[in-house]
Design an enzyme around this catalytic site. Sequence first.
Site, PDB file in Angstrom:
ATOM      1  N   ASP A  41      -7.105  48.501   2.111  1.00 57.75           N
ATOM      2  CA  ASP A  41      -7.306  48.978   0.742  1.00 57.75           C
ATOM      3  C   ASP A  41      -8.793  49.055   0.444  1.00 57.75           C
ATOM      4  O   ASP A  41      -9.590  48.297   1.014  1.00 57.75           O
ATOM      5  CB  ASP A  41      -6.619  48.049  -0.269  1.00 57.75           C
ATOM      6  CG  ASP A  41      -6.477  48.737  -1.622  1.00 57.75           C
ATOM      7  OD1 ASP A  41      -5.536  49.532  -1.777  1.00 57.75           O
ATOM      8  OD2 ASP A  41      -7.338  48.529  -2.497  1.00 57.75           O
ATOM      9  N   ARG A  50      -1.388  57.782   1.470  1.00 57.77           N
ATOM     10  CA  ARG A  50      -0.408  56.703   1.234  1.00 57.77           C
ATOM     11  C   ARG A  50       0.867  56.906   2.045  1.00 57.77           C
ATOM     12  O   ARG A  50       1.960  56.547   1.585  1.00 57.77           O
ATOM     13  CB  ARG A  50      -0.056  56.574  -0.252  1.00 57.77           C
ATOM     14  CG  ARG A  50      -1.203  56.137  -1.129  1.00 57.77           C
ATOM     15  CD  ARG A  50      -1.292  54.617  -1.186  1.00 57.77           C
ATOM     16  NE  ARG A  50      -2.521  54.209  -1.858  1.00 57.77           N
ATOM     17  CZ  ARG A  50      -2.583  53.865  -3.133  1.00 57.77           C
ATOM     18  NH1 ARG A  50      -1.505  53.830  -3.872  1.00 57.77           N
ATOM     19  NH2 ARG A  50      -3.724  53.508  -3.653  1.00 57.77           N
ATOM     20  N   ARG A  73       5.425  52.369  -0.374  1.00 62.32           N
ATOM     21  CA  ARG A  73       6.686  51.839  -0.904  1.00 62.32           C
ATOM     22  C   ARG A  73       7.829  52.840  -0.968  1.00 62.32           C
ATOM     23  O   ARG A  73       8.964  52.450  -1.243  1.00 62.32           O
ATOM     24  CB  ARG A  73       6.446  51.224  -2.290  1.00 62.32           C
ATOM     25  CG  ARG A  73       5.759  49.872  -2.204  1.00 62.32           C
ATOM     26  CD  ARG A  73       5.364  49.379  -3.579  1.00 62.32           C
ATOM     27  NE  ARG A  73       4.311  50.231  -4.123  1.00 62.32           N
ATOM     28  CZ  ARG A  73       3.822  50.117  -5.351  1.00 62.32           C
ATOM     29  NH1 ARG A  73       4.305  49.215  -6.167  1.00 62.32           N
ATOM     30  NH2 ARG A  73       2.866  50.929  -5.763  1.00 62.32           N
ATOM     31  N   ARG A 104       6.406  44.517   4.266  1.00 60.29           N
ATOM     32  CA  ARG A 104       5.623  43.907   3.198  1.00 60.29           C
ATOM     33  C   ARG A 104       6.279  42.597   2.758  1.00 60.29           C
ATOM     34  O   ARG A 104       5.590  41.604   2.508  1.00 60.29           O
ATOM     35  CB  ARG A 104       5.535  44.881   2.031  1.00 60.29           C
ATOM     36  CG  ARG A 104       4.616  44.435   0.919  1.00 60.29           C
ATOM     37  CD  ARG A 104       4.538  45.569  -0.090  1.00 60.29           C
ATOM     38  NE  ARG A 104       3.685  45.295  -1.202  1.00 60.29           N
ATOM     39  CZ  ARG A 104       4.060  44.639  -2.298  1.00 60.29           C
ATOM     40  NH1 ARG A 104       5.281  44.149  -2.383  1.00 60.29           N
ATOM     41  NH2 ARG A 104       3.205  44.474  -3.292  1.00 60.29           N
ATOM     42  N   TYR A 146     -13.857  49.413 -10.299  1.00 58.65           N
ATOM     43  CA  TYR A 146     -12.953  48.252 -10.243  1.00 58.65           C
ATOM     44  C   TYR A 146     -13.735  46.944 -10.357  1.00 58.65           C
ATOM     45  O   TYR A 146     -13.285  45.984 -10.986  1.00 58.65           O
ATOM     46  CB  TYR A 146     -12.140  48.263  -8.945  1.00 58.65           C
ATOM     47  CG  TYR A 146     -11.114  49.383  -8.911  1.00 58.65           C
ATOM     48  CD1 TYR A 146      -9.858  49.213  -9.471  1.00 58.65           C
ATOM     49  CD2 TYR A 146     -11.412  50.608  -8.331  1.00 58.65           C
ATOM     50  CE1 TYR A 146      -8.921  50.232  -9.453  1.00 58.65           C
ATOM     51  CE2 TYR A 146     -10.483  51.637  -8.311  1.00 58.65           C
ATOM     52  CZ  TYR A 146      -9.242  51.451  -8.874  1.00 58.65           C
ATOM     53  OH  TYR A 146      -8.325  52.460  -8.869  1.00 58.65           O
TER      54      TYR A 146
END
Length: 342
Positions: A73, A23, A27, A36, A150
């Site tokens: 992703d 990552r 953020r 973003r 998921y």
Amino acid sequence: MTKTILRALAGETLPTPPIWMMRQAGRYLPEYKATRAEAGDFLSLCYNPELATEVTLQPIRRYGFDAAILFADILLVPQALGADLWFVTGEGPRLSTITTQADFDKLKPLADIHETLNPVYETVRILSRELPSETTLIGFAGAPWTVATYMIAGRGTPDQGPAHALREESNALFEALLDRITEATIDYLLMQIEAGAEVVKIFDSWAGSLKGDDFRKYALEPARKITAALKAKHPSIPVIGFPREAGDGYIGFAKATGVDCVALDNSVSPEWAAANVQVDGCVQGNLASRHMVTGGQELVDETRAIVKAFSNGPHIFNLGHGITPDADPENVQLMIDTVRNG
Ligand code: 1CP
């Protein structure tokens, strides 16, 4: 001169381990947040090759990591297979669920996944032109079990309960879903390699909840199948496996699956992993992400201890899991300086 990460993946013990970070585009970086915002939302960023390239390059410019990881992703594969996917701000991903044969029958045929995924291949092509010559480009996908958790639950789950329930109650359907994801993942990773990815990583973030024979059938076996299919066409492309929180399942993982490197989470000690996992080849890891928040002497000491424990074999320095949004960018620099300067 061969790139340092490729040398470590080929089994070479280097005086200083190469470094990148899970990552690393994310953020915690103000420049990521700005791009973003420009993209509008997270999925628009993933499917915009110019902006996805930009965020992939941001941590390379700022820190000079030895590898860049494609910005995308693991949930793009379910979307390409026909699942609805959206992100709820502050909560995470949501997907339409697959719990019945009728849901499964609605998935798209394999040949159609590239329609959705083409922008990702374009990002890889641009990156392979724009990256500095010493930086390795890593492509990736989720492992079938993790992606299935998921697709079955429609969201992230703390214990993967819905996926375990389907595995027990409708095993044939569960296995058909895993097979479909496995095939899509092979095609997806082959396309990334053909677009310029030099290494691929398979993220099995929820492997830790598979026990005993289930770990063998649903973590080891899909990783082996994917690795064999990639190696059949591209024998020189290294594969990194990440069966997160596998514990004793890390032992023999590389031999059982054919991966070139095993990425370790921080629940195993580096001394244990050196003795039990690194004996079979390259390992990656495994500093706890919390040090990127807390910093200080503890970060320095722990980083040095990991470098030392793995110094007698091939090692790529990384975190044990992704960096979190509350991390301090200066702590990342401190980690890099400690790895490179001792
Ligand atoms: O708000 C935002 O900007 C979104 C946060 C974010 C980011 C930066 C998500 C949503 N995905 C990503 C990028 C991402 N995801 C990368 C890019 C390359 C990098 O810099 O590392 C990679 C490799 C992933 C892989 C990924 N996505 C995994 C496997 C690794 C892991 O962290 O365990 C998983 C489980 C996901 C699902 C996902 N995507 C995003 C979130 C918040 C999640 C986790 C959902 C959950 O809590 O279960």
